[in-house]
Write an enzyme that holds these catalytic residues in place. Structure first.
Site, PDB file in Angstrom:
ATOM      1  N   ARG A  50       0.877  -1.167   0.000  1.00  0.00           N
ATOM      2  CA  ARG A  50       0.000   0.000   0.000  1.00  0.00           C
ATOM      3  C   ARG A  50       0.917   1.220   0.000  1.00  0.00           C
ATOM      4  NH1 ARG A  50      -2.631   3.113   4.919  1.00  0.00           N
ATOM      5  NH2 ARG A  50      -3.766   4.647   3.689  1.00  0.00           N
ATOM      6  N   HIS A  77      -7.917   6.967   0.283  1.00  0.00           N
ATOM      7  CA  HIS A  77      -8.847   5.848   0.493  1.00  0.00           C
ATOM      8  C   HIS A  77      -9.298   5.235  -0.837  1.00  0.00           C
ATOM      9  CE1 HIS A  77     -10.440   7.384   4.683  1.00  0.00           C
ATOM     10  NE2 HIS A  77      -9.408   6.570   4.826  1.00  0.00           N
ATOM     11  N   ARG A 132      -9.393  14.570  12.781  1.00  0.00           N
ATOM     12  CA  ARG A 132      -9.230  15.629  11.777  1.00  0.00           C
ATOM     13  C   ARG A 132     -10.500  16.455  11.646  1.00  0.00           C
ATOM     14  NH1 ARG A 132      -7.342  11.333   7.861  1.00  0.00           N
ATOM     15  NH2 ARG A 132      -5.155  11.009   8.338  1.00  0.00           N
ATOM     16  N   GLU A 177      -9.180  -3.730   1.754  1.00  0.00           N
ATOM     17  CA  GLU A 177      -8.122  -3.143   0.918  1.00  0.00           C
ATOM     18  C   GLU A 177      -6.996  -4.143   0.639  1.00  0.00           C
ATOM     19  OE1 GLU A 177      -7.739   1.265   2.439  1.00  0.00           O
ATOM     20  OE2 GLU A 177      -8.821   0.006   3.840  1.00  0.00           O
TER      21      GLU A 177
END
Ligand code: ADP
Length: 412
Positions: free
Chosen positions: A99, A189, A250, A394
């Site tokens: 990744r 993402h 965030r 993922e």
């Protein structure tokens, strides 16, 4: 093909060992042989390792860097103690898929790694100073430990969003900053949005070009993606992952003038303000309690905490606004898909995000919403706009892309 999937961060490494090939992909018969996490690299690291669906083992080991950690992972995989019966030799690890957080404009799809592509990843450090260097170190360490001839593939968080049109990826600031410094929306993402869009297609038996959905990845980081004709046409995260939805720590969207104002009032430099918006804001900042949605929901239920409740309300309101704006941008969509830790596990948050969207044709079925945590439709029969919960994976997509890249073909 046994693929080691790696997510190398500066202090944490996550890995999975996945067996897959073309036939397994067609049959959905990919197999997860092992998974693990190594945390607190640099000193006494904490390892959590699991073979197949067996029990996970947690232990400590002194691991000073990524290379030492990867060495430990590979030795563990091939050791009889790991319990992964079918991989006994290093040569039975056939490929590695990484990744990689930032692919800039250079990488529009997953790539087989060569010296040239590794350098390109290293050169993107400017755009992802925290992540790309660790990703590149992981790639180099694999070369040193397992040899340069072992195929390695990079799967980028950004590449799915390289289909955004200019009007969506540019900021309305002087154009030369895009030209000179690459200031634009990249989005993140991407692997997760792409994976759940693929699963949606399978569930609804749709062709790629007939896939018009809004995907909401709601985890610690959160993003909304507008997918039209199978392609990402807008994404809430921006040049960095800070923009967009309210997240665990965030802020998501803020008036950029706030930066200067807070800096002046609180005596903080720009880096400190950025860190405040990344690490002390969002659910944590508003509630003053925690970044963790489950804990916030418990807190509201147990004690009726006002700010915990407010943080949750802001989270849902922002997500609802993005659904509305993407529906307008797309000229309508067929479905909304929820994924990520919150999206997959919290019927309450899903219901609150969708509340009041009946006029748009979305009616959530309360029973299906409560029952379908593991994936499936949560809308009422006949709902014009459908809604689904689809668990993301993922690592599986990285393993599959690795196989496809090695065979010379990547699709969406
Ligand atoms: P990451 O983005 O780090 O991969 P996850 O996708 O695992 O994180 O999401 C973590 C978030 O999911 C946390 O806020 C956690 O509280 C939330 N979450 C997990 N399970 C539930 C649940 N049952 N109800 C509400 N929130 C949940």
């Amino acid at each position: 093909m046994n693929t080691l999937v790696l997510n190398c961060g500066s202090s944490t490494i996550k890995f999975q060992l996945i067996s897959t090939d073309r036939e397994a992909m067609r049959q959905d018969a990919d197999r997860r042989l092992a998974r693990g996490v190594i945390e607190r690299l640099g000193g006494e690291a904490v390892l959590t390792m699991q073979a197949g669906d067996g029990p996970s083992h947690r232990y400590g080991a002194p691991l000073r860097d990524i290379r030492a950690a990867l060495d430990h992972i590979v030795r563990w995989i091939v050791s009889p103690e790991s319990g992964i019966g079918e991989v006994r030799n290093i040569s039975e690890i056939h490929a590695v898929g990484h990744r990689v957080v930032h692919g800039g404009e250079h990488f529009v799809r997953s790539m087989l790694l060569t010296e040239e592509t590794i350098r390109a990843i290293e050169q993107l450090t400017d755009l992802a100073p925290l992540h790309n260097p660790a990703n590149a170190r992981g790639i180099r360490a694999v070369q040193e430990l397992l040899g340069h001839s072992l195929p390695q593939v990079a799967v980028f968080d950004t590449s799915f969003h390289q289909t955004l049109p200019e009007r969506a990826f540019l900021y309305a600031i002087p154009y030369q900053f895009y030209r000179r410094h690459g200031v634009r929306r990249y989005g993140f993402h991407g692997t997760s949005h792409r994976y759940v869009a693929y699963r949606y297609r399978k569930i609804r038996n749709r062709r790629l070009e007939d896939t018009n959905i809004i995907t909401l990845h709601l985890g610690n980081g959160c993003s909304a993606c507008a997918i039209q004709a199978g392609k990402s046409i807008d994404i809430s995260m921006g040049m960095t992952p800070l923009e967009g939805l309210v997240m665990g720590t965030r802020s998501g969207d803020v008036d950029p003038a706030i930066d200067v104002f807070i800096g002046a009032k609180e005596g903080l430099n720009p880096h400190e303000v950025e860190s405040l918006l990344n690490k002390q804001s969002g659910l944590l900042g508003v509630s003053g309690l925690t970044h963790d949605m489950r804990e916030l929901l418990d807190e509201v239920q147990a004690n009726g905490d006002r700010r915990a409740s407010l943080a949750i309300e802001m989270f849902c309101y922002r997500a609802r606004k993005y659904i509305g704006s993407y529906l307008a941008a797309m000229g309508g969509a067929d479905a909304i898909v929820f994924t990520g830790g919150i999206g997959e596990n919290s019927p309450e948050i899903r219901a609150r995000i969708c509340a009041g969207l009946e006029w748009m044709g979305l009616s959530v079925d309360p029973d299906a919403n409560t029952a379908n945590g593991k994936g499936g439709a949560i809308h009422q029969p006949g709902s014009r706009l459908e809604a689904y919960v689809i668990p993301t994976d993922e690592e599986l997509l990285i393993a599959r892309d690795t196989v496809r890249c090695i065979e010379g073909e990547v699709d969406l």
